[in-house]
Motif scaffolding. Structure first.
Motif, PDB file in Angstrom:
ATOM      1  N   GLY A 142       0.646   5.168  12.344  1.00 19.62           N
ATOM      2  CA  GLY A 142       1.566   4.077  12.053  1.00 19.62           C
ATOM      3  C   GLY A 142       3.016   4.475  12.251  1.00 19.62           C
ATOM      4  O   GLY A 142       3.831   3.671  12.734  1.00 19.62           O
ATOM      5  N   LEU A 143       3.345   5.727  11.888  1.00 21.67           N
ATOM      6  CA  LEU A 143       4.713   6.195  12.086  1.00 21.67           C
ATOM      7  C   LEU A 143       5.045   6.268  13.569  1.00 21.67           C
ATOM      8  O   LEU A 143       6.137   5.865  13.993  1.00 21.67           O
ATOM      9  CB  LEU A 143       4.897   7.561  11.429  1.00 21.67           C
ATOM     10  N   ARG A 144       4.113   6.734  14.362  1.00 22.61           N
ATOM     11  CA  ARG A 144       4.359   6.770  15.805  1.00 22.61           C
ATOM     12  C   ARG A 144       4.595   5.358  16.357  1.00 22.61           C
ATOM     13  O   ARG A 144       5.501   5.137  17.154  1.00 22.61           O
ATOM     14  CB  ARG A 144       3.191   7.428  16.529  1.00 22.61           C
ATOM     15  N   THR A 145       3.765   4.416  15.914  1.00 22.15           N
ATOM     16  CA  THR A 145       3.939   3.031  16.379  1.00 22.15           C
ATOM     17  C   THR A 145       5.316   2.506  16.004  1.00 22.15           C
ATOM     18  O   THR A 145       5.990   1.839  16.803  1.00 22.15           O
ATOM     19  CB  THR A 145       2.837   2.143  15.786  1.00 22.15           C
ATOM     20  N   LEU A 146       5.753   2.783  14.775  1.00 17.48           N
ATOM     21  CA  LEU A 146       7.071   2.345  14.321  1.00 17.48           C
ATOM     22  C   LEU A 146       8.179   2.954  15.177  1.00 17.48           C
ATOM     23  O   LEU A 146       9.087   2.251  15.631  1.00 17.48           O
ATOM     24  CB  LEU A 146       7.269   2.725  12.853  1.00 17.48           C
ATOM     25  N   LEU A 147       8.098   4.260  15.422  1.00 16.64           N
ATOM     26  CA  LEU A 147       9.149   4.924  16.195  1.00 16.64           C
ATOM     27  C   LEU A 147       9.169   4.435  17.634  1.00 16.64           C
ATOM     28  O   LEU A 147      10.239   4.254  18.231  1.00 16.64           O
ATOM     29  CB  LEU A 147       8.948   6.437  16.145  1.00 16.64           C
ATOM     30  N   GLU A 148       7.986   4.209  18.201  1.00 17.02           N
ATOM     31  CA  GLU A 148       7.936   3.738  19.586  1.00 17.02           C
ATOM     32  C   GLU A 148       8.396   2.295  19.730  1.00 17.02           C
ATOM     33  O   GLU A 148       8.801   1.868  20.818  1.00 17.02           O
ATOM     34  CB  GLU A 148       6.515   3.881  20.137  1.00 17.02           C
ATOM     35  N   SER A 149       8.349   1.529  18.636  1.00 19.39           N
ATOM     36  CA  SER A 149       8.746   0.123  18.704  1.00 19.39           C
ATOM     37  C   SER A 149      10.239  -0.050  18.951  1.00 19.39           C
ATOM     38  O   SER A 149      10.678  -1.108  19.400  1.00 19.39           O
ATOM     39  CB  SER A 149       8.375  -0.588  17.400  1.00 19.39           C
TER      40      SER A 149
END
Length: 370
Positions: A142-149
Motif C-alpha cells: 500500500g505504501l508503494r502504491t501511495l508513493l507511486e500515485s
C-alpha cells in the motif's frame, strides 16, 4: 502446468523458517501439496514430515530437487548452499522460491541471474523467485502504491527500523546483521523508490551489552539512491523487546508510516511514573509480524507455477541486494561510504525478455531493473 493442477512442492531446510513454510503449504495454501522435505539433519526432517500426511523426508537436497514427484522447490536452507541448490532447480527446469539472501556474495548471485536467464530462454519463463516477502505485505504494498500515485510528491527519504528481541546463537556476527538482516531494508528501499542503491555507509554505535563479544549491534546504515534520495536504517538484533519493523516515507508534500503496533488504535499515554506508554503489543518474531506477507508470497508463487507467469522478486533483485550487502560489509569494516556498481545486464544473456518485463503488482517499477 495447467491452472487447475496441484503443485507438488518440496522444501529444503527444516529450521524455523522451513518448518513454518511446511505448515503454511500443508494447511493454508491453495493449489499446492507438500510432498517432501530434506535437511542434513534427517531426524529433524523426519519429525517435521511426520506432522503431515503423505510427506516423506530425506537428507539429500539434490535428490529431493531431482525427484519426479516434485514440481517446485522452496529453499529455506542456509545461504551458503543456495547457489548449488538453485542451479540444481534450474537444471531440472523447476521453479524455485529461494529465501534470502540469494547467495553469500555478489559474484555467485550474478551467476544465478545468468543461469535463470538461460533457463528462461529454454523454458519460456524465469524460474527463480527470491523471498523478499515484505513486497507482499499489505502495508508495504500500500505504501508503494501511495508513493507511486504522486499524491505526496517526489519521495525524498525513507527511515527504516528493524529490531529483533534476540538472535538464536552467538555465531550471529556483525557481518550477518548486514547480510542476513539489513538485506531486507535494501530490498525495501529498491521497492519503494523504484531505483537502485548506489552507495552505502554503515555506522557503528556503542554496542548493547546483550550482544556477543565483538558484535556491533545495533548498526545504522545510510543508503544513497540513484535519484539522490537517502534511506536511514537502524538494525538492532538484540533489542530485548520483540520484533519491530516499520518504515516512514518522507515526500515533498507529506509523509506516511507503516508498521505501527498491530492494535487497531495506536495511542500514547503518560503513566503514573511520568513516562510515556504506547497502547500496542510488539510481536515476538517475524513469523507473527509478517504472517500475512508470507502467506501471500507463497500463494502468489504457487499460483505463478500453475499459470506459468512469474511474479515477485527476481534473481536480479537478489543479486542487487547481495551487492549492496557486500558493500555494506566493507563499509562496516572501514566506517567509510562505499559506492556500488552493478553488473551490466546486457552481458549476462541474450534473452529477448528480461526482468523489466514483469508486470505483476509485486514487481519493481521498470526503472528499478536493467
Amino acid at each position: 502446468m495447467g491452472s487447475n493442477d496441484v503443485v507438488r512442492v518440496g522444501i529444503v531446510g527444516v529450521g524455523i523458517m522451513g518448518a513454518d513454510h511446511a505448515e503454511r503449504l500443508a494447511r493454508r495454501i491453495a493449489g499446492a501439496r507438500l510432498v517432501a522435505v530434506a535437511d542434513p539433519d534427517e531426524g529433524r526432517a523426519r519429525d517435521l514430515a511426520a506432522r503431515f500426511e503423505g510427506v516423506r523426508a530425506g537428507a539429500d537436497a539434490l535428490e529431493l530437487i531431482a525427484a519426479d514427484d516434485v514440481d517446485a522447490v522452496l529453499l529455506a536452507s542456509p545461504g551458503f548452499v543456495h547457489e548449488d541448490q538453485v542451479l540444481a532447480c534450474l537444471a531440472a527446469d523447476k521453479p524455485v522460491l529461494c529465501e534470502k539472501p540469494l547467495t553469500m556474495d555478489s559474484e555467485s548471485s550474478l551467476r544465478l541471474v545468468a543461469a535463470d536467464r538461460e533457463a528462461e530462454e529454454r523454458v519460456g519463463r524465469r524460474l527463480v523467485q527470491v523471498g523478499f516477502m515484505r513486497r507482499f505485505d499489505p502495508e508495504y504494498a500500500g505504501l508503494r502504491t501511495l508513493l507511486e500515485s504522486g499524491e505526496l510528491g517526489r519521495t525524498l527519504l525513507l527511515h527504516n527500523v528493524h529490531r529483533n528481541a534476540s538472535v538464536p546463537n552467538a555465531d550471529f556476527r556483525s557481518e550477518m546483521i548486514v547480510r542476513d538482516s539489513l538485506v531486507h531494508e535494501v530490498d525495501v528501499a529498491r521497492f519503494l523508490f523504484g531505483e537502485e542503491v548506489v552507495a552505502i555507509q554503515v555506522l557503528s554505535p556503542a554496542p548493547t551489552s546483550h550482544a556477543a563479544d565483538g558484535v556491533i549491534d545495533p548498526q545504522v546504515a545510510i543508503f544513497t539512491m540513484a535519484g539522490g534520495g537517502i534511506v536511514t536504517n537502524e538494525v538492532f538484533v538484540n533489542s530485548q523487546v520483540g520484533y519491530e519493523v516499520r518504515c516512514e516515507a518522507v515526500a515533498e508534500r507529506g509523509s506516511a508510516v507503516i508498521g505501527r503496533p498491530s492494535s487497531s488504535t495506536y495511542t500514547t499515554a503518560l503513566a503514573v511514573d511520568g513516562l510515556g506508554r504506547w497502547g500496542g503489543e510488539v510481536p515476538a518474531d517475524y513469523r507473527t509480524r509478517f504472517a500475512t506477507a508470507y502467506d501471500l508470497e507463497v500463494q502468489a508463487w504457487v499460483d505463478s507455477v500453475r499459470s506459468g507467469t512469474p511474479v515477485g522478486p527476481t534473481a536480479w533483485d537478489g543479486y542487487a541486494a547481495t551487492a549492496v550487502s557486500t558493500a555494506g560489509m566493507a563499509s562496516l569494516a572501514s566506517g567509510e561510504r562505499v559506492d556500488i556498481a552493478l553488473a551490466d545486464p546486457q552481458t549476462l544473456s541474450h534473452s529477448a525478455s528480461s526482468p523489466d518485463t514483469d508486470t505483476s503488482e509485486n514487481a519493481p517499477s521498470t526503472k528499478e531493473q536493467p
